[in-house]
Design a protein around this motif. Structure first.
Motif, PDB file in Angstrom:
ATOM      1  N   UNK A 198       0.812  -1.232   0.000  1.00  0.00           N
ATOM      2  CA  UNK A 198       0.000   0.000   0.000  1.00  0.00           C
ATOM      3  C   UNK A 198       0.838   1.270   0.000  1.00  0.00           C
ATOM      4  N   UNK A 199       0.403   2.232  -0.804  1.00  0.00           N
ATOM      5  CA  UNK A 199       1.020   3.557  -0.863  1.00  0.00           C
ATOM      6  C   UNK A 199      -0.040   4.578  -0.460  1.00  0.00           C
ATOM      7  N   UNK A 200       0.247   5.332   0.587  1.00  0.00           N
ATOM      8  CA  UNK A 200      -0.693   6.329   1.112  1.00  0.00           C
ATOM      9  C   UNK A 200      -0.192   7.723   0.735  1.00  0.00           C
ATOM     10  N   UNK A 201      -0.943   8.430  -0.092  1.00  0.00           N
ATOM     11  CA  UNK A 201      -0.557   9.754  -0.540  1.00  0.00           C
ATOM     12  C   UNK A 201      -1.391  10.811   0.178  1.00  0.00           C
ATOM     13  N   UNK A 202      -0.690  11.693   0.871  1.00  0.00           N
ATOM     14  CA  UNK A 202      -1.346  12.758   1.617  1.00  0.00           C
ATOM     15  C   UNK A 202      -0.887  14.113   1.114  1.00  0.00           C
ATOM     16  N   UNK A 203      -1.696  15.106   1.411  1.00  0.00           N
ATOM     17  CA  UNK A 203      -1.305  16.493   1.228  1.00  0.00           C
ATOM     18  C   UNK A 203      -1.063  17.107   2.603  1.00  0.00           C
ATOM     19  N   UNK A 204      -0.531  18.310   2.603  1.00  0.00           N
ATOM     20  CA  UNK A 204      -0.232  18.969   3.874  1.00  0.00           C
ATOM     21  C   UNK A 204      -1.479  19.104   4.745  1.00  0.00           C
ATOM     22  N   UNK A 205      -2.624  19.339   4.122  1.00  0.00           N
ATOM     23  CA  UNK A 205      -3.861  19.507   4.884  1.00  0.00           C
ATOM     24  C   UNK A 205      -4.287  18.209   5.565  1.00  0.00           C
ATOM     25  N   UNK A 206      -3.885  17.058   5.027  1.00  0.00           N
ATOM     26  CA  UNK A 206      -4.261  15.770   5.613  1.00  0.00           C
ATOM     27  C   UNK A 206      -3.564  15.517   6.947  1.00  0.00           C
ATOM     28  N   UNK A 207      -2.445  16.187   7.178  1.00  0.00           N
ATOM     29  CA  UNK A 207      -1.726  16.020   8.452  1.00  0.00           C
ATOM     30  C   UNK A 207      -1.789  17.297   9.282  1.00  0.00           C
ATOM     31  N   UNK A 208      -2.650  18.229   8.854  1.00  0.00           N
ATOM     32  CA  UNK A 208      -2.837  19.497   9.572  1.00  0.00           C
ATOM     33  C   UNK A 208      -1.523  20.260   9.709  1.00  0.00           C
ATOM     34  N   UNK A 209      -0.744  20.263   8.614  1.00  0.00           N
ATOM     35  CA  UNK A 209       0.527  21.003   8.623  1.00  0.00           C
ATOM     36  C   UNK A 209       0.435  22.203   7.698  1.00  0.00           C
ATOM     37  N   UNK A 210       0.967  23.305   8.140  1.00  0.00           N
ATOM     38  CA  UNK A 210       1.106  24.489   7.297  1.00  0.00           C
ATOM     39  C   UNK A 210       2.410  25.166   7.679  1.00  0.00           C
ATOM     40  N   UNK A 211       3.081  25.786   6.719  1.00  0.00           N
ATOM     41  CA  UNK A 211       4.394  26.385   7.016  1.00  0.00           C
ATOM     42  C   UNK A 211       4.274  27.534   8.008  1.00  0.00           C
ATOM     43  N   UNK A 212       5.274  27.635   8.864  1.00  0.00           N
ATOM     44  CA  UNK A 212       5.369  28.749   9.808  1.00  0.00           C
ATOM     45  C   UNK A 212       6.427  29.729   9.314  1.00  0.00           C
ATOM     46  N   UNK A 213       6.590  30.808  10.020  1.00  0.00           N
ATOM     47  CA  UNK A 213       7.607  31.794   9.624  1.00  0.00           C
ATOM     48  C   UNK A 213       8.983  31.135   9.677  1.00  0.00           C
ATOM     49  N   UNK A 214       9.718  31.134   8.560  1.00  0.00           N
ATOM     50  CA  UNK A 214      11.008  30.434   8.538  1.00  0.00           C
ATOM     51  C   UNK A 214      12.052  31.130   9.404  1.00  0.00           C
ATOM     52  N   UNK A 215      12.892  30.331  10.029  1.00  0.00           N
ATOM     53  CA  UNK A 215      14.012  30.860  10.798  1.00  0.00           C
ATOM     54  C   UNK A 215      15.225  31.090   9.911  1.00  0.00           C
ATOM     55  N   UNK A 216      15.249  30.425   8.755  1.00  0.00           N
ATOM     56  CA  UNK A 216      16.340  30.585   7.797  1.00  0.00           C
ATOM     57  C   UNK A 216      15.760  30.514   6.399  1.00  0.00           C
ATOM     58  N   UNK A 217      16.481  31.056   5.444  1.00  0.00           N
ATOM     59  CA  UNK A 217      16.024  31.063   4.063  1.00  0.00           C
ATOM     60  C   UNK A 217      17.188  30.683   3.164  1.00  0.00           C
ATOM     61  N   UNK A 218      16.937  29.750   2.242  1.00  0.00           N
ATOM     62  CA  UNK A 218      17.947  29.353   1.273  1.00  0.00           C
ATOM     63  C   UNK A 218      17.859  30.297   0.081  1.00  0.00           C
ATOM     64  N   UNK A 219      18.895  31.102  -0.125  1.00  0.00           N
ATOM     65  CA  UNK A 219      18.871  32.096  -1.189  1.00  0.00           C
ATOM     66  C   UNK A 219      19.318  31.519  -2.523  1.00  0.00           C
ATOM     67  N   UNK A 220      20.440  30.825  -2.540  1.00  0.00           N
ATOM     68  CA  UNK A 220      20.930  30.246  -3.773  1.00  0.00           C
ATOM     69  C   UNK A 220      22.021  29.232  -3.480  1.00  0.00           C
ATOM     70  N   UNK A 221      22.257  28.370  -4.445  1.00  0.00           N
ATOM     71  CA  UNK A 221      23.374  27.431  -4.378  1.00  0.00           C
ATOM     72  C   UNK A 221      24.256  27.694  -5.581  1.00  0.00           C
ATOM     73  N   UNK A 222      25.491  28.054  -5.340  1.00  0.00           N
ATOM     74  CA  UNK A 222      26.409  28.354  -6.433  1.00  0.00           C
ATOM     75  C   UNK A 222      27.616  27.429  -6.369  1.00  0.00           C
ATOM     76  N   UNK A 223      28.245  27.262  -7.508  1.00  0.00           N
ATOM     77  CA  UNK A 223      29.410  26.382  -7.620  1.00  0.00           C
ATOM     78  C   UNK A 223      30.649  27.237  -7.805  1.00  0.00           C
ATOM     79  N   UNK A 224      31.718  27.004  -7.038  1.00  0.00           N
ATOM     80  CA  UNK A 224      32.949  27.776  -7.238  1.00  0.00           C
ATOM     81  C   UNK A 224      33.487  27.573  -8.653  1.00  0.00           C
TER      82      UNK A 224
END
Length: 254
Positions: A198-224
């Motif tokens: 069995x494969x159970x597919x849920x959305x965020x609403x199915x687990x009562x999750x919603x994003x909160x204010x982030x403590x960090x933000x990923x701006x970009x990933x660059x290669x030297x």
């Protein structure tokens, strides 16, 4: 005992393209299970005895649409798969990922949660610890051995000069290292049987999750920028050539 083994889907390294702007392009990168999470899945399979249940759990975005990866996970021992797919989790950082995993795990129910030591992309080594903190459960990282003794677990961690042995009762959260085992290659029978699990597919609403204010933000990933090879060839072993080689090495190491 019910075990939840968590994993993350990451892009296949060999398919990642470096653009002229020194950014990473994942446009043609296929999805795969993070190598460190394969150790957690294998640890769950080795720890489980007859009558135990193993559930695989992941959260994320578009990468979860890959049906080949679903079969790969289920062919490695888990009896069922739970996926929380939501575009809000497409590029989630450890805190948001941990919150979603904790919410899903509470809905599933468990005695033990297993994580790899980090993910194959960011390798933040935070998610398992954060899940334990959110659920207010005992959490131990850097685990390289797990043994069952009745209703307790005995785990080992190899430190710099010692081996730490810890006994704990369930429920608990463990983060295992890549030294704990060598993930096995699924047999053809296991691969064919995976399609029936069995494969159970849920959305965020199915687990009562919603994003909160982030403590960090990923701006970009660059290669030297890559340093071009010098292509210096010394075609003899005279003292002068050896001295020249030593000088080139000395300048390269400065």
């Amino acid at each position: 005992m019910k075990i939840i083994t968590c994993f993350k889907l990451v892009p296949e390294e060999q398919d990642i393209v470096i653009t002229p702007e020194h950014a990473l392009s994942f446009d043609y990168a296929d999805a795969k299970i993070s190598q460190f999470d394969l150790n957690a899945i294998e640890a769950a399979s080795q720890l489980a005895s007859e009558g135990d249940e193993i559930a695989a759990l992941t959260v994320g975005g578009s990468l979860l649409q890959n049906s080949k990866v679903r079969k790969d996970v289920l062919s490695r021992g888990p009896h069922s798969l739970y996926m929380v797919q939501d575009m809000q989790l497409e590029h989630a950082l450890p805190r948001e990922t941990a919150q979603a995993l904790a919410a899903a795990a509470e809905k599933i129910g468990f005695d033990l949660m297993l994580f790899g030591e980090g993910s194959g992309d960011l390798y933040a080594q935070q998610v398992g610890l954060l899940v334990g903190e959110i659920l207010q459960l005992p959490v131990i990282n850097a685990v390289n051995n797990i043994q069952r003794e009745g209703d307790r677990l005995v785990v080992e961690r190899t430190l710099e000069d010692d081996v730490e042995v810890i006994e704990l009762t369930l429920p608990a959260v463990l983060c295992v290292t890549s030294d704990i085992n060598t993930p096995h290659i699924p047999s053809m029978k296991a691969i064919l049987s995976a399609g029936k699990k069995p494969v159970n597919q849920w959305q965020a609403s199915d687990i009562a999750w919603s994003p909160t204010s982030p403590l960090a933000e990923l701006l970009e990933i660059t290669v030297p920028p890559a340093t071009p090879r010098k292509h210096i060839i010394l075609d003899n072993d005279s003292p002068e050539a050896i001295a020249e080689l030593a000088e080139h090495l000395k300048r390269a190491l400065i």
